[in-house]
Design a protein around this motif. Sequence first.
Motif, mmCIF file in Angstrom:
data_model
loop_
_atom_site.group_PDB
_atom_site.id
_atom_site.type_symbol
_atom_site.label_atom_id
_atom_site.label_comp_id
_atom_site.label_asym_id
_atom_site.label_seq_id
_atom_site.Cartn_x
_atom_site.Cartn_y
_atom_site.Cartn_z
ATOM 1 N N VAL A 173 0.836 -1.203 0.000
ATOM 2 C CA VAL A 173 0.000 0.000 0.000
ATOM 3 C C VAL A 173 0.869 1.252 0.000
ATOM 4 O O VAL A 173 0.540 2.247 -0.634
ATOM 5 C CB VAL A 173 -0.966 -0.016 1.205
ATOM 6 C CG1 VAL A 173 -1.576 1.338 1.459
ATOM 7 C CG2 VAL A 173 -2.048 -1.053 0.979
ATOM 8 N N THR A 174 2.008 1.187 0.682
ATOM 9 C CA THR A 174 2.874 2.359 0.750
ATOM 10 C C THR A 174 3.866 2.446 -0.404
ATOM 11 O O THR A 174 4.509 3.466 -0.572
ATOM 12 C CB THR A 174 3.650 2.382 2.083
ATOM 13 O OG1 THR A 174 4.410 1.185 2.203
ATOM 14 C CG2 THR A 174 2.697 2.509 3.245
ATOM 15 N N SER A 175 3.992 1.390 -1.209
ATOM 16 C CA SER A 175 4.972 1.434 -2.295
ATOM 17 C C SER A 175 4.381 1.084 -3.655
ATOM 18 O O SER A 175 5.128 0.929 -4.604
ATOM 19 C CB SER A 175 6.113 0.456 -1.994
ATOM 20 O OG SER A 175 5.651 -0.871 -2.057
ATOM 21 N N SER A 176 3.099 0.930 -3.756
ATOM 22 C CA SER A 176 2.407 0.537 -4.991
ATOM 23 C C SER A 176 3.058 -0.673 -5.638
ATOM 24 O O SER A 176 3.438 -0.668 -6.794
ATOM 25 C CB SER A 176 2.331 1.703 -5.985
ATOM 26 O OG SER A 176 3.612 2.025 -6.476
ATOM 27 N N GLY A 177 3.182 -1.742 -4.862
ATOM 28 C CA GLY A 177 3.856 -2.937 -5.327
ATOM 29 C C GLY A 177 2.976 -3.947 -6.017
ATOM 30 O O GLY A 177 3.405 -5.066 -6.259
ATOM 31 N N LEU A 178 1.721 -3.611 -6.329
ATOM 32 C CA LEU A 178 0.806 -4.506 -7.029
ATOM 33 C C LEU A 178 0.629 -5.842 -6.311
ATOM 34 O O LEU A 178 0.537 -6.887 -6.928
ATOM 35 C CB LEU A 178 1.272 -4.740 -8.471
ATOM 36 C CG LEU A 178 1.339 -3.507 -9.352
ATOM 37 C CD1 LEU A 178 1.945 -3.855 -10.698
ATOM 38 C CD2 LEU A 178 -0.018 -2.883 -9.526
#
Length: 163
Positions: free
Chosen positions: A65-70
Amino acid sequence: MILRQLPLISLIAGLFFLQVMFTASLRLLGIQADLLLVFILIWAYLRGAAPGALMGMLCGLLVDVTSSGLFLHTFSYAAIGFLIGALRDNFWGKGIWMMMGLGFFGTAAVRTIEMLLLWGTHKYWVSPFISTLVAGLSNALAAAVLALPCLAVIGEPLDEDDR
């Protein structure tokens, strides 16, 4: 109930804060330690497969959620939490060397899962094998440092030989 879980929530929040704020400057050959992964490995080893997978999923969601890691971390952390928890009866003791081994081999397994999911993309600046080796070493060192605080919060003592 939430007050009983306050030390655990504080530990996870503290590790996440340390990972985001400080480990970026403490890189080993360009790769930083993954403190939440080390915590998941220790948690799964002490608690079992289902709690390990759940903790892996929750910490992975926090990272994604904090790094947009899919949801890459969500899946790989949950998978390694389940795997280490399921295999925990095949390991020996709760010593510092065991925690360092978990940090090294758990990281290698997570990196392998991530490389398989991201087949064809080059996420790392060096070859995937060297990157996995260096990440494993950095997480083994992080596991040596984090083992005592994690075990204290989880409520498990070290083995007699390692005190």
